[in-house]
Design an enzyme around this catalytic site. Structure first.
Site, PDB file in Angstrom:
ATOM      1  CB  SER A 188       5.657 -45.296 -19.514  1.00  0.00           C
ATOM      2  OG  SER A 188       6.232 -46.403 -20.177  1.00  0.00           O
ATOM      3  CG  HIS A 216       2.857 -41.928 -18.552  1.00  0.00           C
ATOM      4  ND1 HIS A 216       3.023 -42.133 -17.197  1.00  0.00           N
ATOM      5  CD2 HIS A 216       2.841 -43.151 -19.115  1.00  0.00           C
ATOM      6  CE1 HIS A 216       3.124 -43.435 -16.964  1.00  0.00           C
ATOM      7  NE2 HIS A 216       3.006 -44.078 -18.110  1.00  0.00           N
ATOM      8  CE  LYS A 247      -0.087 -44.880 -16.578  1.00  0.00           C
ATOM      9  NZ  LYS A 247       0.197 -45.926 -15.622  1.00  0.00           N
TER      10      LYS A 247
HETATM   11  C1  LIG Z   1       1.987 -45.733 -21.780  1.00  0.00           C
HETATM   12  C2  LIG Z   1       1.039 -46.616 -21.033  1.00  0.00           C
HETATM   13  N1  LIG Z   1      -0.026 -47.122 -21.683  1.00  0.00           N
HETATM   14  C3  LIG Z   1      -0.899 -47.924 -21.073  1.00  0.00           C
HETATM   15  C4  LIG Z   1      -0.769 -48.266 -19.744  1.00  0.00           C
HETATM   16  C5  LIG Z   1      -1.758 -49.179 -19.108  1.00  0.00           C
HETATM   17  O1  LIG Z   1      -2.589 -48.476 -18.242  1.00  0.00           O
HETATM   18  P1  LIG Z   1      -3.313 -49.124 -16.985  1.00  0.00           P
HETATM   19  O2  LIG Z   1      -2.361 -49.094 -15.843  1.00  0.00           O
HETATM   20  O3  LIG Z   1      -4.480 -48.243 -16.780  1.00  0.00           O
HETATM   21  O4  LIG Z   1      -3.709 -50.502 -17.340  1.00  0.00           O
HETATM   22  C6  LIG Z   1       0.294 -47.741 -19.028  1.00  0.00           C
HETATM   23  C7  LIG Z   1       0.440 -48.088 -17.598  1.00  0.00           C
HETATM   24  O5  LIG Z   1       1.473 -48.218 -17.030  1.00  0.00           O
HETATM   25  C8  LIG Z   1       1.235 -46.914 -19.684  1.00  0.00           C
HETATM   26  O6  LIG Z   1       2.288 -46.425 -19.033  1.00  0.00           O
END
Ligand SMILES: Cc1ncc(COP(=O)(O)O)c(C=O)c1O
Length: 400
Positions: A188, A216, A247
Protein backbone atom coordinates in the site's frame (compact mmCIF):
# COMPACT_ATOMS: atom_id res chain seq x y z
CA UNK A 1 -3.08 10.70 41.60
CA UNK A 2 -2.43 9.69 38.02
CA UNK A 3 -5.11 9.14 35.44
CA UNK A 4 -5.17 7.20 32.20
CA UNK A 5 -5.80 10.55 30.49
CA UNK A 6 -2.49 12.10 31.65
CA UNK A 7 -0.79 10.99 28.44
CA UNK A 8 -3.41 12.86 26.39
CA UNK A 9 -2.99 16.14 28.28
CA UNK A 10 0.79 15.93 28.05
CA UNK A 11 0.86 15.09 24.32
CA UNK A 12 1.32 18.34 22.36
CA UNK A 13 2.83 17.24 19.06
CA UNK A 14 -0.30 17.84 16.98
CA UNK A 15 -0.98 21.17 18.77
CA UNK A 16 2.55 22.39 18.01
CA UNK A 17 2.12 21.70 14.29
CA UNK A 18 -1.37 23.22 14.30
CA UNK A 19 -0.04 26.43 15.90
CA UNK A 20 2.60 26.74 13.19
CA UNK A 21 -0.05 26.10 10.50
CA UNK A 22 1.86 22.96 9.44
CA UNK A 23 -0.54 20.22 10.51
CA UNK A 24 -1.22 18.10 7.39
CA UNK A 25 -3.99 15.76 8.52
CA UNK A 26 -7.78 15.64 8.80
CA UNK A 27 -8.29 18.38 6.20
CA UNK A 28 -11.98 18.27 5.31
CA UNK A 29 -12.81 17.94 1.63
CA UNK A 30 -15.75 20.23 0.87
CA UNK A 31 -16.57 18.88 -2.58
CA UNK A 32 -15.39 17.12 -5.73
CA UNK A 33 -15.04 18.24 -9.32
CA UNK A 34 -13.81 15.27 -11.37
CA UNK A 35 -10.19 14.70 -10.37
CA UNK A 36 -10.16 17.85 -8.24
CA UNK A 37 -11.17 18.42 -4.63
CA UNK A 38 -12.09 21.59 -2.77
CA UNK A 39 -10.38 22.13 0.58
CA UNK A 40 -10.75 25.38 2.48
CA UNK A 41 -12.03 27.00 -0.69
CA UNK A 42 -9.00 25.89 -2.75
CA UNK A 43 -9.26 23.59 -5.79
CA UNK A 44 -6.57 20.90 -5.75
CA UNK A 45 -5.77 18.07 -8.13
CA UNK A 46 -6.25 14.86 -6.16
CA UNK A 47 -2.96 12.96 -6.48
CA UNK A 48 -3.53 10.87 -3.37
CA UNK A 49 -6.79 8.98 -3.64
CA UNK A 50 -7.37 5.22 -3.71
CA UNK A 51 -10.39 5.78 -5.93
CA UNK A 52 -8.26 4.24 -8.68
CA UNK A 53 -10.97 3.86 -11.30
CA UNK A 54 -12.86 7.02 -10.31
CA UNK A 55 -15.95 4.89 -9.63
CA UNK A 56 -17.05 6.58 -6.39
CA UNK A 57 -18.16 9.51 -8.56
CA UNK A 58 -19.54 7.48 -11.47
CA UNK A 59 -23.23 8.39 -12.05
CA UNK A 60 -24.20 4.70 -12.42
CA UNK A 61 -22.61 3.81 -9.08
CA UNK A 62 -24.26 6.78 -7.35
CA UNK A 63 -27.64 5.87 -8.83
CA UNK A 64 -27.33 2.25 -7.67
CA UNK A 65 -26.56 3.45 -4.13
CA UNK A 66 -29.58 5.77 -4.14
CA UNK A 67 -31.87 3.02 -5.33
CA UNK A 68 -30.66 0.67 -2.60
CA UNK A 69 -31.45 3.30 0.02
CA UNK A 70 -34.93 3.69 -1.46
CA UNK A 71 -35.49 -0.09 -1.40
CA UNK A 72 -33.71 -1.16 1.80
CA UNK A 73 -33.12 1.98 3.90
CA UNK A 74 -29.85 3.29 5.28
CA UNK A 75 -28.72 0.53 7.64
CA UNK A 76 -28.99 -3.21 8.22
CA UNK A 77 -29.15 -2.58 11.97
CA UNK A 78 -27.54 -5.88 12.82
CA UNK A 79 -24.82 -8.43 12.23
CA UNK A 80 -24.61 -10.69 9.19
CA UNK A 81 -25.11 -13.57 11.60
CA UNK A 82 -28.56 -12.45 12.68
CA UNK A 83 -30.85 -9.83 11.14
CA UNK A 84 -28.14 -8.11 9.03
CA UNK A 85 -27.93 -10.30 5.91
CA UNK A 86 -29.73 -8.87 2.88
CA UNK A 87 -30.30 -10.44 -0.52
CA UNK A 88 -27.86 -7.72 -1.69
CA UNK A 89 -25.04 -9.30 0.36
CA UNK A 90 -25.59 -12.70 -1.20
CA UNK A 91 -25.90 -11.33 -4.74
CA UNK A 92 -22.64 -9.43 -4.35
CA UNK A 93 -20.92 -12.51 -2.91
CA UNK A 94 -22.04 -14.59 -5.88
CA UNK A 95 -20.59 -12.01 -8.28
CA UNK A 96 -17.33 -11.88 -6.34
CA UNK A 97 -17.06 -15.65 -6.55
CA UNK A 98 -17.14 -15.38 -10.34
CA UNK A 99 -14.75 -12.36 -10.35
CA UNK A 100 -12.12 -14.11 -8.21
CA UNK A 101 -12.59 -17.60 -9.64
CA UNK A 102 -12.90 -19.04 -6.11
CA UNK A 103 -15.69 -21.25 -4.74
CA UNK A 104 -17.27 -18.76 -2.32
CA UNK A 105 -16.99 -15.21 -1.01
CA UNK A 106 -18.01 -13.42 2.17
CA UNK A 107 -18.52 -9.66 2.66
CA UNK A 108 -17.49 -7.77 5.79
CA UNK A 109 -18.21 -4.13 6.73
CA UNK A 110 -14.62 -2.96 6.08
CA UNK A 111 -11.46 -4.41 4.58
CA UNK A 112 -9.80 -3.98 7.95
CA UNK A 113 -12.38 -6.31 9.48
CA UNK A 114 -11.83 -8.87 6.71
CA UNK A 115 -8.17 -9.20 7.69
CA UNK A 116 -8.87 -9.15 11.40
CA UNK A 117 -11.74 -11.61 11.19
CA UNK A 118 -10.40 -14.04 8.60
CA UNK A 119 -6.89 -14.42 9.97
CA UNK A 120 -7.93 -14.61 13.62
CA UNK A 121 -10.71 -17.12 12.94
CA UNK A 122 -8.35 -19.46 11.09
CA UNK A 123 -5.41 -19.37 13.48
CA UNK A 124 -5.28 -22.00 16.19
CA UNK A 125 -3.00 -23.46 18.85
CA UNK A 126 0.74 -23.48 17.92
CA UNK A 127 0.04 -22.29 14.36
CA UNK A 128 2.15 -19.74 12.48
CA UNK A 129 1.40 -16.47 10.69
CA UNK A 130 4.22 -15.71 8.26
CA UNK A 131 3.96 -12.09 7.19
CA UNK A 132 5.85 -9.68 4.89
CA UNK A 133 7.34 -6.84 6.96
CA UNK A 134 5.58 -4.22 4.84
CA UNK A 135 2.13 -5.78 5.02
CA UNK A 136 -0.73 -3.45 5.87
CA UNK A 137 -1.34 -2.55 9.52
CA UNK A 138 -4.62 -4.49 9.51
CA UNK A 139 -2.63 -7.69 8.95
CA UNK A 140 -0.37 -6.89 11.89
CA UNK A 141 -3.44 -6.13 13.99
CA UNK A 142 -4.93 -9.45 12.89
CA UNK A 143 -1.81 -11.19 14.19
CA UNK A 144 -1.98 -9.31 17.52
CA UNK A 145 -5.69 -10.07 17.79
CA UNK A 146 -5.03 -13.77 17.13
CA UNK A 147 -2.30 -13.83 19.78
CA UNK A 148 -4.63 -12.08 22.20
CA UNK A 149 -7.02 -15.01 21.84
CA UNK A 150 -4.32 -17.69 21.98
CA UNK A 151 -0.79 -16.88 23.12
CA UNK A 152 0.64 -19.98 21.44
CA UNK A 153 -0.01 -18.48 17.97
CA UNK A 154 3.30 -17.31 16.51
CA UNK A 155 4.06 -14.41 14.19
CA UNK A 156 7.13 -14.58 11.94
CA UNK A 157 8.01 -11.64 9.68
CA UNK A 158 10.24 -11.76 6.61
CA UNK A 159 11.96 -8.97 4.70
CA UNK A 160 9.82 -7.16 2.16
CA UNK A 161 9.17 -9.33 -0.89
CA UNK A 162 12.42 -11.17 -0.17
CA UNK A 163 11.82 -14.79 -1.14
CA UNK A 164 15.16 -15.99 0.26
CA UNK A 165 14.19 -14.60 3.65
CA UNK A 166 10.73 -16.12 3.33
CA UNK A 167 12.29 -19.51 2.65
CA UNK A 168 14.64 -19.12 5.62
CA UNK A 169 11.65 -18.24 7.79
CA UNK A 170 9.65 -21.24 6.59
CA UNK A 171 12.62 -23.55 7.16
CA UNK A 172 12.84 -22.33 10.75
CA UNK A 173 9.28 -23.43 11.56
CA UNK A 174 8.96 -26.95 13.03
CA UNK A 175 8.00 -29.40 10.32
CA UNK A 176 4.33 -30.26 10.29
CA UNK A 177 3.21 -27.01 11.98
CA UNK A 178 0.28 -25.42 10.15
CA UNK A 179 1.23 -22.03 8.70
CA UNK A 180 -0.35 -19.19 6.76
CA UNK A 181 1.76 -16.94 4.54
CA UNK A 182 0.08 -13.53 4.47
CA UNK A 183 1.05 -10.94 1.90
CA UNK A 184 -0.27 -7.83 0.23
CA UNK A 185 -0.60 -8.29 -3.54
CA UNK A 186 0.27 -4.62 -4.08
CA UNK A 187 1.99 -3.02 -1.09
CA UNK A 188 0.00 0.00 0.00
CA UNK A 189 2.82 2.48 0.55
CA UNK A 190 5.52 1.29 -1.86
CA UNK A 191 3.33 0.21 -4.79
CA UNK A 192 5.45 -2.93 -5.22
CA UNK A 193 3.92 -6.21 -6.44
CA UNK A 194 4.49 -9.47 -4.57
CA UNK A 195 6.58 -12.14 -6.26
CA UNK A 196 3.60 -14.47 -6.30
CA UNK A 197 5.04 -17.26 -8.49
CA UNK A 198 8.01 -17.82 -6.15
CA UNK A 199 5.94 -17.31 -3.00
CA UNK A 200 3.46 -19.86 -4.20
CA UNK A 201 6.22 -22.35 -5.03
CA UNK A 202 7.64 -21.94 -1.51
CA UNK A 203 4.18 -22.36 -0.02
CA UNK A 204 3.83 -25.71 -1.80
CA UNK A 205 7.30 -26.87 -0.80
CA UNK A 206 6.79 -26.02 2.87
CA UNK A 207 3.12 -26.93 2.97
CA UNK A 208 1.86 -23.46 3.87
CA UNK A 209 -1.46 -21.84 2.96
CA UNK A 210 -1.44 -18.46 1.16
CA UNK A 211 -3.56 -15.42 2.03
CA UNK A 212 -3.40 -12.58 -0.49
CA UNK A 213 -4.54 -9.05 0.40
CA UNK A 214 -5.71 -7.55 -2.89
CA UNK A 215 -6.89 -4.19 -1.50
CA UNK A 216 -4.75 -2.28 -4.02
CA UNK A 217 -4.68 -4.97 -6.70
CA UNK A 218 -8.31 -5.63 -7.68
CA UNK A 219 -9.26 -3.13 -10.38
CA UNK A 220 -5.58 -2.19 -10.72
CA UNK A 221 -3.51 -5.20 -11.80
CA UNK A 222 -4.11 -7.63 -14.63
CA UNK A 223 -5.68 -7.00 -18.04
CA UNK A 224 -9.17 -7.23 -16.55
CA UNK A 225 -8.36 -5.85 -13.10
CA UNK A 226 -8.54 -9.28 -11.50
CA UNK A 227 -5.49 -8.58 -9.42
CA UNK A 228 -2.12 -10.14 -8.69
CA UNK A 229 -3.00 -13.65 -9.86
CA UNK A 230 -4.05 -12.28 -13.26
CA UNK A 231 -0.99 -9.98 -13.39
CA UNK A 232 1.32 -12.96 -12.95
CA UNK A 233 -0.88 -15.13 -15.16
CA UNK A 234 -1.08 -17.56 -12.31
CA UNK A 235 -4.62 -18.40 -11.23
CA UNK A 236 -5.31 -20.22 -7.97
CA UNK A 237 -1.93 -19.24 -6.48
CA UNK A 238 -3.66 -18.10 -3.29
CA UNK A 239 -5.89 -20.21 -1.05
CA UNK A 240 -7.65 -17.07 0.11
CA UNK A 241 -7.88 -13.62 -1.47
CA UNK A 242 -9.29 -10.56 0.21
CA UNK A 243 -10.37 -7.30 -1.35
CA UNK A 244 -11.76 -4.01 -0.15
CA UNK A 245 -14.48 -1.89 -1.71
CA UNK A 246 -12.93 1.35 -0.42
CA UNK A 247 -10.51 1.69 -3.31
CA UNK A 248 -11.23 0.63 -6.92
CA UNK A 249 -14.82 -0.30 -6.06
CA UNK A 250 -15.82 3.23 -4.99
CA UNK A 251 -17.58 2.13 -1.82
CA UNK A 252 -16.66 0.78 1.59
CA UNK A 253 -16.60 -2.81 2.86
CA UNK A 254 -14.54 -5.82 1.94
CA UNK A 255 -14.60 -9.52 1.22
CA UNK A 256 -12.65 -12.73 1.42
CA UNK A 257 -12.92 -15.50 -1.18
CA UNK A 258 -11.70 -19.10 -1.17
CA UNK A 259 -12.89 -22.69 -0.76
CA UNK A 260 -16.57 -22.94 0.19
CA UNK A 261 -15.89 -25.01 3.31
CA UNK A 262 -13.27 -22.51 4.54
CA UNK A 263 -15.51 -19.50 3.88
CA UNK A 264 -18.34 -21.19 5.77
CA UNK A 265 -16.02 -21.74 8.74
CA UNK A 266 -14.90 -18.07 8.70
CA UNK A 267 -18.57 -17.07 8.58
CA UNK A 268 -19.18 -18.84 11.88
CA UNK A 269 -15.98 -17.90 13.73
CA UNK A 270 -14.88 -14.41 12.61
CA UNK A 271 -15.65 -12.14 15.55
CA UNK A 272 -15.41 -8.86 13.54
CA UNK A 273 -18.13 -10.28 11.26
CA UNK A 274 -20.33 -11.64 14.01
CA UNK A 275 -20.09 -8.79 16.51
CA UNK A 276 -20.40 -5.82 14.18
CA UNK A 277 -23.25 -4.54 11.99
CA UNK A 278 -23.16 -5.60 8.36
CA UNK A 279 -22.33 -3.61 5.23
CA UNK A 280 -25.20 -1.20 4.54
CA UNK A 281 -27.41 -1.29 1.41
CA UNK A 282 -25.99 1.79 -0.36
CA UNK A 283 -22.44 0.45 -0.09
CA UNK A 284 -23.45 -3.02 -1.26
CA UNK A 285 -25.21 -1.64 -4.31
CA UNK A 286 -22.32 0.73 -5.10
CA UNK A 287 -19.76 -2.10 -4.87
CA UNK A 288 -21.95 -4.37 -6.98
CA UNK A 289 -22.37 -1.76 -9.71
CA UNK A 290 -18.64 -0.98 -9.61
CA UNK A 291 -17.86 -4.68 -10.04
CA UNK A 292 -20.15 -4.80 -13.06
CA UNK A 293 -18.39 -1.75 -14.57
CA UNK A 294 -14.91 -3.19 -13.90
CA UNK A 295 -15.96 -6.42 -15.61
CA UNK A 296 -17.58 -4.75 -18.62
CA UNK A 297 -15.13 -1.87 -19.13
CA UNK A 298 -11.57 -3.23 -18.83
CA UNK A 299 -10.39 -0.15 -20.72
CA UNK A 300 -10.62 1.77 -17.41
CA UNK A 301 -8.12 -0.59 -15.82
CA UNK A 302 -5.90 -0.32 -18.88
CA UNK A 303 -5.99 3.50 -18.76
CA UNK A 304 -5.01 3.37 -15.09
CA UNK A 305 -2.05 1.14 -15.95
CA UNK A 306 -1.03 3.54 -18.71
CA UNK A 307 -1.13 6.43 -16.22
CA UNK A 308 0.94 4.39 -13.73
CA UNK A 309 3.64 3.82 -16.36
CA UNK A 310 3.60 7.50 -17.32
CA UNK A 311 4.06 8.64 -13.72
CA UNK A 312 6.75 6.03 -12.96
CA UNK A 313 8.67 7.13 -16.05
CA UNK A 314 8.02 10.84 -15.39
CA UNK A 315 9.26 10.84 -11.80
CA UNK A 316 12.25 8.63 -12.62
CA UNK A 317 13.30 10.97 -15.45
CA UNK A 318 12.98 13.91 -13.05
CA UNK A 319 15.37 12.32 -10.58
CA UNK A 320 12.99 11.14 -7.85
CA UNK A 321 13.55 8.06 -5.74
CA UNK A 322 10.31 6.12 -6.22
CA UNK A 323 11.48 2.74 -4.93
CA UNK A 324 10.38 -0.33 -6.91
CA UNK A 325 6.79 0.56 -7.66
CA UNK A 326 5.03 -1.00 -10.65
CA UNK A 327 1.58 0.43 -9.96
CA UNK A 328 -0.40 3.70 -9.70
CA UNK A 329 0.93 4.03 -6.14
CA UNK A 330 4.07 6.07 -6.71
CA UNK A 331 5.95 7.01 -3.53
CA UNK A 332 8.23 10.04 -3.65
CA UNK A 333 10.73 8.85 -1.09
CA UNK A 334 12.04 11.82 0.84
CA UNK A 335 13.68 10.14 3.85
CA UNK A 336 13.51 12.52 6.80
CA UNK A 337 10.48 14.08 8.43
CA UNK A 338 11.06 17.84 7.95
CA UNK A 339 11.77 17.94 4.17
CA UNK A 340 8.81 15.63 3.63
CA UNK A 341 6.45 17.94 5.48
CA UNK A 342 7.82 20.99 3.65
CA UNK A 343 7.43 19.25 0.30
CA UNK A 344 3.84 18.38 1.16
CA UNK A 345 3.03 22.05 1.97
CA UNK A 346 4.74 23.35 -1.16
CA UNK A 347 2.72 20.99 -3.40
CA UNK A 348 -0.46 21.80 -1.51
CA UNK A 349 0.08 25.53 -2.03
CA UNK A 350 0.63 24.88 -5.75
CA UNK A 351 -2.72 23.05 -5.96
CA UNK A 352 -1.84 19.36 -5.56
CA UNK A 353 -3.09 17.02 -2.87
CA UNK A 354 -0.75 14.15 -1.89
CA UNK A 355 -0.41 12.08 1.28
CA UNK A 356 2.58 12.64 3.58
CA UNK A 357 3.55 9.34 5.22
CA UNK A 358 5.64 9.04 8.36
CA UNK A 359 6.54 6.20 10.76
CA UNK A 360 4.94 3.97 11.95
CA UNK A 361 3.19 3.69 8.57
CA UNK A 362 6.67 3.40 6.99
CA UNK A 363 10.03 2.41 8.49
CA UNK A 364 12.08 5.23 10.09
CA UNK A 365 14.04 7.30 7.51
CA UNK A 366 11.65 6.24 4.76
CA UNK A 367 9.24 9.16 5.00
CA UNK A 368 7.50 9.76 1.70
CA UNK A 369 4.81 11.56 -0.18
CA UNK A 370 2.54 8.78 -1.31
CA UNK A 371 1.09 9.75 -4.66
CA UNK A 372 -1.60 7.73 -6.39
CA UNK A 373 -3.66 8.21 -9.51
CA UNK A 374 -7.10 7.69 -11.00
CA UNK A 375 -8.06 6.38 -14.43
CA UNK A 376 -10.13 9.54 -14.95
CA UNK A 377 -7.10 11.89 -14.84
CA UNK A 378 -5.92 13.73 -17.95
CA UNK A 379 -2.38 13.69 -19.32
CA UNK A 380 -2.09 17.53 -19.15
CA UNK A 381 -2.97 17.50 -15.44
CA UNK A 382 -0.41 14.78 -14.76
CA UNK A 383 2.30 16.53 -16.78
CA UNK A 384 1.76 19.69 -14.78
CA UNK A 385 2.03 17.77 -11.52
CA UNK A 386 5.29 16.13 -12.66
CA UNK A 387 6.78 19.52 -13.52
CA UNK A 388 5.67 21.26 -10.32
CA UNK A 389 6.94 18.35 -8.21
CA UNK A 390 10.29 18.62 -9.98
CA UNK A 391 10.51 22.43 -9.41
CA UNK A 392 9.59 22.24 -5.72
CA UNK A 393 11.64 19.09 -5.12
CA UNK A 394 14.69 20.79 -6.60
CA UNK A 395 14.28 23.89 -4.44
CA UNK A 396 14.07 21.71 -1.35
CA UNK A 397 17.09 19.62 -2.35
CA UNK A 398 14.99 16.45 -2.67
CA UNK A 399 16.09 16.00 -6.29
CA UNK A 400 19.24 17.33 -7.93
C1 LIG B 1 -3.44 -3.48 1.96
C2 LIG B 1 -4.67 -3.06 2.70
N1 LIG B 1 -5.42 -4.00 3.30
C3 LIG B 1 -6.52 -3.69 3.98
C4 LIG B 1 -6.96 -2.39 4.10
C5 LIG B 1 -8.18 -2.08 4.89
O1 LIG B 1 -9.24 -1.74 4.04
P1 LIG B 1 -10.45 -0.81 4.47
O2 LIG B 1 -10.03 0.61 4.25
O3 LIG B 1 -11.53 -1.23 3.55
O4 LIG B 1 -10.77 -1.08 5.88
C6 LIG B 1 -6.23 -1.39 3.47
C7 LIG B 1 -6.70 0.01 3.58
O5 LIG B 1 -5.99 0.97 3.62
C8 LIG B 1 -5.05 -1.72 2.77
O6 LIG B 1 -4.31 -0.78 2.19
Amino acid sequence: MSSIFDKCTKWNTADDYRERGEYPYFRPIEGYDGSYVFINGNRLLMCGSNNYLGLSLDPRVKEAALKAVADFGTSCSGSRFLNGTLSLHEELEERLTVFTGKEAALCFTTGYQVNLGTISSLMGRDEYIVSDKLNHASIMDAAFFSQGMDKSIKLKRYRHNNMEDLEKTLKGIPEGSPKLIVTDGVFSMEGTVVNLPRLSELARTYNAAVYLDEAHAFGVLGENGRGTEEHHNFSAAADLVMGTFSKSFGSIGGFVAGRAKVIDYIKHFARPLIFSASMPPANLAAASKALEIITNEPERVQRLQQIAQKMIRGFTERGFNIGDTETPIVPLVTGEFEPTLKFFHRLYERGFYVNPVFPPAVPPNRCMLRTSYMATMKDEELDRFLDVARQEGKELGIVE
